[in-house]
Design an enzyme around this catalytic site. Sequence first.
Site, PDB file in Angstrom:
ATOM      1  N   CYS A  60      11.642   2.490   8.312  1.00  0.00           N
ATOM      2  CA  CYS A  60      11.288   2.257   6.621  1.00  0.00           C
ATOM      3  C   CYS A  60      12.250   3.039   5.569  1.00  0.00           C
ATOM      4  CB  CYS A  60      10.257   1.607   6.219  1.00  0.00           C
ATOM      5  SG  CYS A  60      10.305   0.579   5.413  1.00  0.00           S
ATOM      6  N   HIS A  72       7.886  -2.466  10.753  1.00  0.00           N
ATOM      7  CA  HIS A  72       7.007  -1.345  11.259  1.00  0.00           C
ATOM      8  C   HIS A  72       6.309  -2.046  12.540  1.00  0.00           C
ATOM      9  CE1 HIS A  72       6.676   1.031   8.564  1.00  0.00           C
ATOM     10  NE2 HIS A  72       7.025   0.195   7.625  1.00  0.00           N
ATOM     11  N   ARG A  78       8.238  -6.733  -3.613  1.00  0.00           N
ATOM     12  CA  ARG A  78       8.601  -6.332  -1.883  1.00  0.00           C
ATOM     13  C   ARG A  78       9.190  -7.308  -1.238  1.00  0.00           C
ATOM     14  NH1 ARG A  78       6.709  -1.681  -2.623  1.00  0.00           N
ATOM     15  NH2 ARG A  78       6.925  -1.596  -0.026  1.00  0.00           N
TER      16      ARG A  78
END
Length: 251
Positions: A94, A195, A128
Site C-alpha cells: 500500500c 493488507h 477511499r
Amino acid sequence: MTAIRVAHLYPEYLNIYADRGNIAVLARRAEWRGHELRVTPIGLGEPLAPGEYDLVYVGGGQDREQVLVAADLVRKADALHEAVAGGAAVLAVCGGYQLLGRGYRDLQGEDLPGIGLLPLETVAGQRRLIGDALIECELEPGVRRTLAGFENHAGRTRLDPGAEPLGRVLAGFGNDGESGFEGCRAGRVIGTYLHGPLLPRNPWLADTLLAQALAHRLGGEPPQLEPLPDELERLAHEVAAARAYARGGRR
Ligand code: GLN
C-alpha cells in the site's frame, strides 16, 4: 540452516493493518524449514547496504506517515536499485508500494517523490477504496493462484503501458477501481494494496518470497521449499475470499 537477511523499512511509520505480521509469517515459515530470518529495522537516516539483504519489506501508512518517510526513502533509492539489480526480493504494501513508483500526489495535493523501482505513479482520489479484495495471479506461467486481503487507500495507481500487474481483480477495487488490475510486479519486486496482513492468508506468496531470498543468499535458482500443512492458512484464505466476493467493492 541459512540466515535470510531482511531489511524492514520504517517499521515505526509504515505499519498499518498489522503489516508487520507479514514479517512474523516469513520468520515462522523460514524456521519450519530449518532457516532463520534475520530482520534489520531500517528507519529515517539509517543507511541500507545494498548487498547485505536478501529481502526488503515495507508496509503501508497514512499520508502523514508517507510525508515523513518519502524524502528519506529517496536518499536510499540508489541502494535499493542496486539491491534489486543484485537479485534481492522486495515486498511493498500500500503506502510503501506507492512510494516505490515515481511518486504519490496525496489528498492535500502534495507531490511525494517515489524511487521509481516500479513503473507506476499514484494520485489520491476523494473516495477511499475500502474493503476485502481477491485477485488472481500468475507469477509462474500457467500457475494461477489467488491472493486475498483487505484494501483501504485513497490512491489510484496507474501502471505504465506494458507494466506487469500483480494480478487481475476478482473482487474489490485494486489499483484504481477501474483497470481491473491490482498491484505491480517487476522481476522480484512485488507491490500490492493488500493488507490483512497479507501473508498469513496467502502462504504461497510467503514461500515465493522466501525461495527468492534464499536464491539471493545461496546463489542459483529459487529452491522448491518443503510443503507445510497449511490447513489453517487455507481456511483463512477461503474465509477472506468469501468475504471479498460478498463485500468487496464493485468496479
Ligand atoms: N496513504 C495512502 C492512501 O491513502 C496509503 C494508505 C495505506 O497504506 N493503507 O492511498
